[in-house]
Design an enzyme around this catalytic site. Structure first.
Site, PDB file in Angstrom:
ATOM      1  N   CYS A 120       0.797  -1.226   0.000  1.00 15.91           N
ATOM      2  CA  CYS A 120       0.000   0.000   0.000  1.00 15.91           C
ATOM      3  C   CYS A 120       0.825   1.270   0.000  1.00 15.91           C
ATOM      4  CB  CYS A 120      -0.938   0.027   1.204  1.00 15.91           C
ATOM      5  SG  CYS A 120      -0.082   0.191   2.787  1.00 15.91           S
ATOM      6  N   GLY A 121       2.131   1.175   0.152  1.00 13.15           N
ATOM      7  CA  GLY A 121       2.927   2.392   0.188  1.00 13.15           C
ATOM      8  C   GLY A 121       2.701   3.139   1.490  1.00 13.15           C
TER       9      GLY A 121
END
Length: 280
Positions: A120-121
């Site tokens: 998801c960063g």
């Protein structure tokens, strides 16, 4: 001391096909944690799950995208941790960054995304206002590119993805000039990491801003992708898949040409169509 971890490892797999099973070896994309530390002030600013390789680019790209550093002179030294108390397994999973004396970065915004996953960063970003606070400028229109140049980018990106070819498990971010020539490419299990590596490489080579360049990402265009491209001054952002609503909003706000669903001889323009030289 353990050698620097590779970007892929060999694994045994069992293939089931037509109700028959066979064993063979395969390559997997390596995924290991990377801790990014500042020496002064002494603080860990992020821990991200990444594919080893271009680690310095990743660390610098992350710090630049988050507004911790602004120019090459802000970084005095970057190195893997050499703490004798660490075993060889971990030395190449920790990077120490020394900032120039007198630099007092605002680290408060980093507290809400201390841990970053490859999936998801960096999570929990506020909104477009977080970019405005950094005084990122509008990106001028400049030169135009033809649809034919845009059409050519996915094949060039895919053919340059060496680790993806071996593993099938990596994202890529590629930098092209306005003639459609590949300038550089970075791969990682995390799409945000791949872009940080790309921007970090440009930062260290003193190539920013990237006003006369196109960035293409192998997945979708999220707010995070646009935020990093705005910081780097990228004019055109292309994605294989769809953009998010916030990605489109921020692209319009800062004058970026945002292209999605780039496949074959077709793509959608969500913002900045003025940079695409279309037939009337």
């Amino acid at each position: 001391m353990k050698e620097t971890p590779g970007s892929k490892i060999k694994s045994q797999v069992w293939v089931v096909e037509n109700s028959k099973i066979r064993s063979r070896s395969d390559y997997l994309a390596t995924e290991e944690p990377l801790e990014i530390r500042l020496i002064e002030p002494k603080q860990t600013v992020a821990i991200t799950m990444r594919t080893p390789g271009a680690d310095f680019d990743l660390a610098i790209g992350f710090l630049y995208s988050e507004g911790i550093i602004h120019r090459q002179e802000d970084v005095e030294k970057i190195a893997y941790c050499v703490d004798p108390g660490l075993d060889g397994e971990q030395r190449y999973n920790i990077i120490n960054v020394s900032l120039r004396k007198g630099l007092q970065p605002n680290l408060a915004p980093l507290e809400r995304h201390f841990f970053t996953t490859s999936a998801c960063g960096v999570c929990g970003k506020a909104s477009i206002d977080s970019i405005k606070i950094r005084d990122c400028p509008m990106i001028s229109i400049g030169r135009k590119v033809t649809p034919e140049i845009i059409y050519s980018l996915p094949d060039k990106l895919r053919s340059a993805q060496g680790i993806f070819t071996a593993t099938g498990g990596l994202h890529a971010s590629a930098l092209f000039d306005f003639q459609g020539q590949l300038v550089k490419l970075r791969e990682d299990v995390g799409k945000h990491n791949a872009l940080d590596k790309l921007i970090g490489s440009a930062f260290l080579a003193d190539e920013l801003p990237l006003n006369e360049h196109i960035v293409m990402v192998s997945g979708r265009a999220s707010f995070e992708i646009l935020q990093k491209c705005i910081a780097a001054g990228v004019s055109i952002v292309c994605a294989v898949s769809a953009p998010s609503s916030l990605a489109v909003a921020v692209a319009k706000e800062f004058g970026i040409t945002l292209i999605g669903f780039l496949r074959g001889q077709k793509f959608n323009i969500y913002s900045g169509f003025e940079r695409i030289s279309l037939k009337s």
